[in-house]
Design a protein around this motif. Structure first.
Motif, PDB file in Angstrom:
ATOM      1  N   MET A 196       0.810  -1.216   0.000  1.00  0.00           N
ATOM      2  CA  MET A 196       0.000   0.000   0.000  1.00  0.00           C
ATOM      3  C   MET A 196       0.847   1.272   0.000  1.00  0.00           C
ATOM      4  O   MET A 196       0.329   2.366  -0.180  1.00  0.00           O
ATOM      5  CB  MET A 196      -0.949   0.004   1.200  1.00  0.00           C
ATOM      6  CG  MET A 196      -2.048  -1.060   1.127  1.00  0.00           C
ATOM      7  SD  MET A 196      -3.175  -0.837  -0.298  1.00  0.00           S
ATOM      8  CE  MET A 196      -2.498  -1.983  -1.494  1.00  0.00           C
ATOM      9  N   SER A 212      -2.067   2.016  -5.070  1.00  0.00           N
ATOM     10  CA  SER A 212      -3.399   1.971  -4.461  1.00  0.00           C
ATOM     11  C   SER A 212      -3.906   0.529  -4.460  1.00  0.00           C
ATOM     12  O   SER A 212      -3.354  -0.337  -5.134  1.00  0.00           O
ATOM     13  CB  SER A 212      -4.362   2.850  -5.258  1.00  0.00           C
ATOM     14  OG  SER A 212      -4.584   2.285  -6.549  1.00  0.00           O
ATOM     15  N   MET A 213      -4.986   0.295  -3.696  1.00  0.00           N
ATOM     16  CA  MET A 213      -5.554  -1.042  -3.667  1.00  0.00           C
ATOM     17  C   MET A 213      -6.035  -1.457  -5.049  1.00  0.00           C
ATOM     18  O   MET A 213      -5.861  -2.617  -5.456  1.00  0.00           O
ATOM     19  CB  MET A 213      -6.709  -1.095  -2.662  1.00  0.00           C
ATOM     20  CG  MET A 213      -7.345  -2.486  -2.522  1.00  0.00           C
ATOM     21  SD  MET A 213      -6.180  -3.755  -1.922  1.00  0.00           S
ATOM     22  CE  MET A 213      -6.024  -3.255  -0.195  1.00  0.00           C
ATOM     23  N   TYR A 249      -3.104  -2.510  -7.103  1.00  0.00           N
ATOM     24  CA  TYR A 249      -2.567  -3.789  -6.636  1.00  0.00           C
ATOM     25  C   TYR A 249      -3.419  -4.956  -7.136  1.00  0.00           C
ATOM     26  O   TYR A 249      -2.895  -5.981  -7.595  1.00  0.00           O
ATOM     27  CB  TYR A 249      -2.499  -3.791  -5.111  1.00  0.00           C
ATOM     28  CG  TYR A 249      -2.049  -5.112  -4.528  1.00  0.00           C
ATOM     29  CD1 TYR A 249      -0.753  -5.585  -4.733  1.00  0.00           C
ATOM     30  CD2 TYR A 249      -2.922  -5.898  -3.782  1.00  0.00           C
ATOM     31  CE1 TYR A 249      -0.338  -6.800  -4.211  1.00  0.00           C
ATOM     32  CE2 TYR A 249      -2.512  -7.107  -3.248  1.00  0.00           C
ATOM     33  CZ  TYR A 249      -1.227  -7.561  -3.471  1.00  0.00           C
ATOM     34  OH  TYR A 249      -0.834  -8.766  -2.959  1.00  0.00           O
ATOM     35  N   HIS A 293      -3.255  -6.962   1.994  1.00  0.00           N
ATOM     36  CA  HIS A 293      -2.156  -6.161   2.555  1.00  0.00           C
ATOM     37  C   HIS A 293      -0.946  -7.074   2.718  1.00  0.00           C
ATOM     38  O   HIS A 293      -1.026  -8.113   3.386  1.00  0.00           O
ATOM     39  CB  HIS A 293      -2.551  -5.547   3.900  1.00  0.00           C
ATOM     40  CG  HIS A 293      -3.647  -4.538   3.785  1.00  0.00           C
ATOM     41  ND1 HIS A 293      -3.408  -3.210   3.523  1.00  0.00           N
ATOM     42  CD2 HIS A 293      -5.002  -4.672   3.875  1.00  0.00           C
ATOM     43  CE1 HIS A 293      -4.556  -2.557   3.469  1.00  0.00           C
ATOM     44  NE2 HIS A 293      -5.542  -3.422   3.672  1.00  0.00           N
ATOM     45  N   GLY A 313      -4.922  -2.647   7.513  1.00  0.00           N
ATOM     46  CA  GLY A 313      -3.627  -2.315   6.936  1.00  0.00           C
ATOM     47  C   GLY A 313      -2.527  -2.355   7.979  1.00  0.00           C
ATOM     48  O   GLY A 313      -2.743  -2.683   9.150  1.00  0.00           O
TER      49      GLY A 313
END
Length: 365
Positions: free
Chosen positions: A109, A113-114, A117, A134, A160
């Motif tokens: 992270m 960004s999520m 990813y 994460h 996170g």
């Protein structure tokens, strides 16, 4: 009232109580005898330090750089196999790329960004199998060389990792590196020691190894045969190898001894400390036996050891009996006898005996 889990997690990550727990885990890791035990101890201690429902310890082969061992927890072997077979290699993993470039920990992270990813090749090809959202990857470092990684993570999208937890994971990776370094150093030392023992057995020299961690000393076959010849041989040995009480890397001693079948002699012990962990002591023993006085005459051509052998030949001992008395190999005694015959210009044991008797030498009763 108990602290909320998130507050407790933050307190630990910031070092309130976490530092002591890290020391406990470190001491457990450093006590590991091998990589298997290290893995077990890491599994037992990991959860006490950081929240990670899924994690994997990789140890790299020092020759190839490929994973030598992988210890997964709540991660399937199938996922690990897919990771190793990424279409463009492990280097397509952005976390590994950052770890290799920086030498430190990487958190997915912090890199993207999520959404990015979830669209990355490493997620769509591998990580989606466990939906790990994460991920922290930390190097296992020995000196300045990366010898492995620890990958940890959670599939909870709302859970996170803080910067402090990333630093804590990085510290754990370095502790594991130190532990692996110690294990490999001990294994290398033990391997070299075994090779040295095997070589010493072949030489026929009497050698005793005393390791501070062992309950008993370790004499080789030649040393055991020598000690069996002596009255109170084991007690004499312990006196000869006793530490002089200083830091000298080597020392020597001698002791006057009696043979179990009569006669006297002297044992010389030459001790040296081996480099490496444990400071094992290696002692070479040399046995001198008293022999009858021999006339000068033709024997001036012989060395002191050859005179000893010649005297025992005349006393009627066979080569094997002489080898046992002088603590030499049968082959060595045979070579001595041949040199004696050549130097004194005699062709047999009978001729040698006759020569010595004619010069006035008397047999030992």
């Amino acid at each position: 009232m108990d602290e909320p889990p998130d507050e407790l997690r933050l307190r630990r990550a910031e070092g309130v109580g976490g530092g002591l727990e890290l020391l406990r885990v470190a001491s457990e890791l450093f006590a590991s005898a091998d990589l298997v035990e290290l893995e077990h101890r890491l599994v037992a201690g990991f959860g006490r330090l950081i929240y990670a429902p899924m994690y994997t310890l990789y140890i790299l082969d020092p020759r190839t750089g490929r994973p030598q061992r992988a210890a997964p927890v709540n991660v399937s072997e199938t996922m690990l196999a897919r990771y190793e077979r990424l279409p463009q290699g492990r280097e397509t993993d952005p976390l590994l790329e950052r770890v290799l470039a920086s030498g430190g920990a990487a958190y997915n992270m912090d890199l993207m960004s999520m959404e990015e990813y979830l669209e990355s090749p490493v997620y769509t090809s591998v990580v989606h199998m466990h939906d790990i959202r994460h991920v922290i990857e930390v190097p296992v470092v020995s000196g300045e060389v990366m010898i492995g990684t620890i990958n940890l993570g959670t599939s909870d999208p709302d859970r996170g990792y803080t910067a402090s937890e990333v630093r804590l994971a990085e510290a754990l990776g370095r502790l594991v590196g130190v532990a692996v370094d110690g294990i490999r150093a001990r294994q290398d030392f033990e391997h070299e020691l075994e090779q040295a023992r095997a070589a010493l057995e072949l030489t026929g020299s009497a050698v005793v190894i005393s390791d501070p961690k062992a309950l008993e000393v370790c004499p080789n076959e030649a040393a055991r045969r020598m000690l069996a010849l002596l009255q109170g041989g084991e007690g004499q040995l312990y006196r000869l190898i006793a530490s002089p009480g200083d830091s000298r890397p080597s020392f020597s001693r001698h002791a006057d001894v009696e043979f179990v079948d009569g006669g006297r002699g002297r044992v010389h012990a030459y001790s040296s400390r081996l480099p490496g962990p444990g400071e094992a002591l290696v002692t070479v023993l040399n046995l001198e036996s008293e022999v009858p006085r021999m006339p000068a005459g033709p024997l001036l051509a012989l060395t002191p050891r050859e005179r000893e052998v010649a005297a025992l030949v005349v006393n009627g001992l066979t080569n094997r009996e002489i080898a046992g008395r002088l603590y030499l190999s049968h082959h060595t005694v045979s070579q001595y006898v041949k040199r004696i015959h050549r130097k004194l210009d005699v062709g047999s044991r009978v001729a040698l005996t006759r020569l010595l008797l004619e010069t006035g030498w008397q047999r030992k009763a």
